[in-house]
Design a protein around this motif. Structure first.
Motif, PDB file in Angstrom:
ATOM      1  N   UNK A 295       0.841  -1.203   0.000  1.00  0.00           N
ATOM      2  CA  UNK A 295       0.000   0.000   0.000  1.00  0.00           C
ATOM      3  C   UNK A 295       0.875   1.251   0.000  1.00  0.00           C
ATOM      4  N   UNK A 296       1.969   1.183   0.756  1.00  0.00           N
ATOM      5  CA  UNK A 296       2.873   2.342   0.789  1.00  0.00           C
ATOM      6  C   UNK A 296       3.489   2.567  -0.596  1.00  0.00           C
ATOM      7  N   UNK A 297       3.880   1.462  -1.253  1.00  0.00           N
ATOM      8  CA  UNK A 297       4.450   1.563  -2.599  1.00  0.00           C
ATOM      9  C   UNK A 297       3.408   2.120  -3.571  1.00  0.00           C
ATOM     10  N   UNK A 298       2.149   1.668  -3.411  1.00  0.00           N
ATOM     11  CA  UNK A 298       1.077   2.148  -4.298  1.00  0.00           C
ATOM     12  C   UNK A 298       0.865   3.646  -4.112  1.00  0.00           C
ATOM     13  N   UNK A 299       0.937   4.107  -2.844  1.00  0.00           N
ATOM     14  CA  UNK A 299       0.765   5.539  -2.576  1.00  0.00           C
ATOM     15  C   UNK A 299       1.851   6.352  -3.274  1.00  0.00           C
ATOM     16  N   UNK A 300       3.090   5.830  -3.188  1.00  0.00           N
ATOM     17  CA  UNK A 300       4.216   6.533  -3.837  1.00  0.00           C
ATOM     18  C   UNK A 300       4.003   6.621  -5.339  1.00  0.00           C
TER      19      UNK A 300
ATOM     20  N   UNK B  80      -6.737   6.274   1.427  1.00  0.00           N
ATOM     21  CA  UNK B  80      -6.824   5.687   0.085  1.00  0.00           C
ATOM     22  C   UNK B  80      -7.894   6.329  -0.794  1.00  0.00           C
ATOM     23  N   UNK B  81      -9.075   6.561  -0.195  1.00  0.00           N
ATOM     24  CA  UNK B  81     -10.179   7.085  -0.999  1.00  0.00           C
ATOM     25  C   UNK B  81     -10.359   8.591  -0.862  1.00  0.00           C
TER      26      UNK B  81
END
Ligand code: HEM
Ligand code: HEM
Length: 166
Positions: free
Chosen positions: A41-46, A119-120
């Motif tokens: 999730x952290x990678x996705x945020x980046x 996230x949303x």
């Protein structure tokens, strides 16, 4: 052998139902899965912050499943009840068990809601979410240790309540 039968109080059932038991273990697995998948999730945020796109994020799916199933579990618990904690009603141990379970429920709802806000809704509170997510995991570990202490040291058969429907 210590007797598990306690005084009947409000919302007391004789045991957990099959659905309550299934939900308890499924949610436990999902919480552990959500915790161990947080890197993704952290990678996705980046990636998103850099303007990239992301596909399926297991952490979000596990966490959302926790929220939905816990809400279901809470409704069932409020309607059907749960067995009273073993021990002398009103004693410190019984009150600690009740408050421990309440805190677990609170975190099982608050942590995914925090995740949703990141996230949303794009809010920047990953640190707080992570802190409470880790607190949830650690409190659940303490809870599991107490359950095992009951089962194998006190030998009062507590674990059976979360294994066999009544
Ligand atoms: C993330 C992991 C876990 C969470 C969040 C969790 C949460 C809870 C909650 C909130 C309850 C209260 C009953 C209810 O309304 O469902 C409960 C009961 C129980 N849990 Fe867990 N649990 C976890 C893992 C475990 C593990 C690993 C064990 C066993 C080693 C365990 C053993 C039990 C037992 C025996 C009860 C029944 C206690 C009683 O009747 O007083 N739990 N759990
Ligand atoms: C029981 C469920 C959950 C647990 C235990 C959990 C736990 C965690 C943890 C420990 C982190 C690392 C935070 C850090 O150190 O920076 C994290 C990050 C994150 N979580 Fe969750 N989470 C859960 C549910 C959710 C849900 C439902 C969502 C989304 C709808 C979500 C979205 C995120 C995002 C986007 C990050 C990255 C934050 C950032 O990098 O700033 N989580 N989560």
């Amino acid at each position: 052998m210590l007797c598990l039968q306690t005084e009947v109080t409000e919302k007391t059932a004789t045991g957990y139902s099959g659905v309550q038991i299934a939900l308890h273990w499924l949610v436990a697995i999902l919480i552990v899965a959500a915790w161990f998948s947080h890197d993704g999730a952290e990678a996705a945020m980046e990636t998103l912050e850099k303007g990239g796109t992301v596909g399926f994020v297991p952490h979000v799916a596990f966490g959302m499943a926790v929220l939905v199933l816990v809400l279901l579990r809470l409704v069932i618990r409020l309607r059907r009840g749960a067995p009273a904690a073993p021990g002398v009603p009103g004693s410190l141990a019984v009150r600690a068990a009740d408050w421990g379970h309440r805190i677990l429920y609170l975190l099982m709802i608050a942590v995914p809601l925090g995740g949703i806000s990141i996230w949303f809704l794009g809010m920047d509170n990953g640190d707080v979410h992570g802190l409470f997510g880790t607190a949830l995991l650690l409190i659940a570990l303490g809870h599991a240790a107490i359950a095992l202490y009951h089962q194998f040291v006190l030998r009062d058969g507590l674990l059976r309540r979360m294994m066999k429907a009544e």
